[in-house]
Design a protein around this motif. Structure first.
Motif, short mmCIF file in Angstrom:
data_model
loop_
_atom_site.label_atom_id
_atom_site.label_comp_id
_atom_site.label_asym_id
_atom_site.label_seq_id
_atom_site.Cartn_x
_atom_site.Cartn_y
_atom_site.Cartn_z
N MET A 1 0.84 -1.19 0.00
CA MET A 1 0.00 0.00 0.00
C MET A 1 0.88 1.25 0.00
O MET A 1 1.92 1.29 0.64
CB MET A 1 -0.85 0.00 1.28
N SER A 2 0.42 2.23 -0.71
CA SER A 2 1.19 3.47 -0.74
C SER A 2 0.98 4.25 0.55
O SER A 2 0.09 3.96 1.35
CB SER A 2 0.77 4.31 -1.94
N GLY A 3 1.79 5.26 0.75
CA GLY A 3 1.68 6.08 1.96
C GLY A 3 0.34 6.78 2.05
O GLY A 3 -0.24 6.89 3.14
N PHE A 4 -0.16 7.25 0.91
CA PHE A 4 -1.44 7.94 0.90
C PHE A 4 -2.58 7.00 1.30
O PHE A 4 -3.45 7.36 2.10
CB PHE A 4 -1.72 8.54 -0.48
N ALA A 5 -2.56 5.79 0.76
CA ALA A 5 -3.62 4.83 1.07
C ALA A 5 -3.58 4.43 2.54
O ALA A 5 -4.64 4.32 3.18
CB ALA A 5 -3.47 3.60 0.18
N LYS A 6 -2.39 4.24 3.10
CA LYS A 6 -2.28 3.91 4.52
C LYS A 6 -2.80 5.05 5.39
O LYS A 6 -3.51 4.82 6.37
CB LYS A 6 -0.82 3.62 4.88
N GLU A 7 -2.43 6.25 5.03
CA GLU A 7 -2.87 7.40 5.80
C GLU A 7 -4.39 7.60 5.70
O GLU A 7 -5.06 7.91 6.69
CB GLU A 7 -2.15 8.65 5.31
N LEU A 8 -4.94 7.40 4.51
CA LEU A 8 -6.39 7.51 4.32
C LEU A 8 -7.11 6.44 5.13
O LEU A 8 -8.11 6.73 5.79
CB LEU A 8 -6.74 7.39 2.83
N TRP A 9 -6.62 5.20 5.10
CA TRP A 9 -7.24 4.12 5.86
C TRP A 9 -7.19 4.42 7.36
O TRP A 9 -8.18 4.23 8.07
CB TRP A 9 -6.55 2.79 5.56
N ALA A 10 -6.05 4.92 7.83
CA ALA A 10 -5.92 5.25 9.26
C ALA A 10 -6.89 6.36 9.65
O ALA A 10 -7.52 6.31 10.70
CB ALA A 10 -4.48 5.65 9.57
N PHE A 11 -7.04 7.35 8.78
CA PHE A 11 -7.96 8.45 9.05
C PHE A 11 -9.41 7.96 9.11
O PHE A 11 -10.16 8.30 10.03
CB PHE A 11 -7.83 9.53 7.97
#
Length: 50
Positions: A1-11
């Motif tokens: 997973m890219s950094g953006f996808a991980k951050e979006l999922w965490a949010f």
């Protein structure tokens, strides 16, 4: 997973907004179909759906 996808999922997980995941997936799929159909033979068939 890219950094953006991980951050979006965490949010989404933190803010209890997991109901947005199917909406985001549908938007991405429709966008990918429209981009793929730009110069394709299937373009007229896809545009009749929308």
């Amino acid at each position: 997973m890219s950094g953006f996808a991980k951050e979006l999922w965490a949010f989404l997980k933190l803010r209890k907004k997991l109901w947005l995941v199917p909406l985001i997936v549908i938007i991405l799929v429709i966008g990918a179909l429209l981009i793929a159909a730009q110069g394709s033979v299937i373009a007229p068939f896809l545009y009749t759906l929308f």
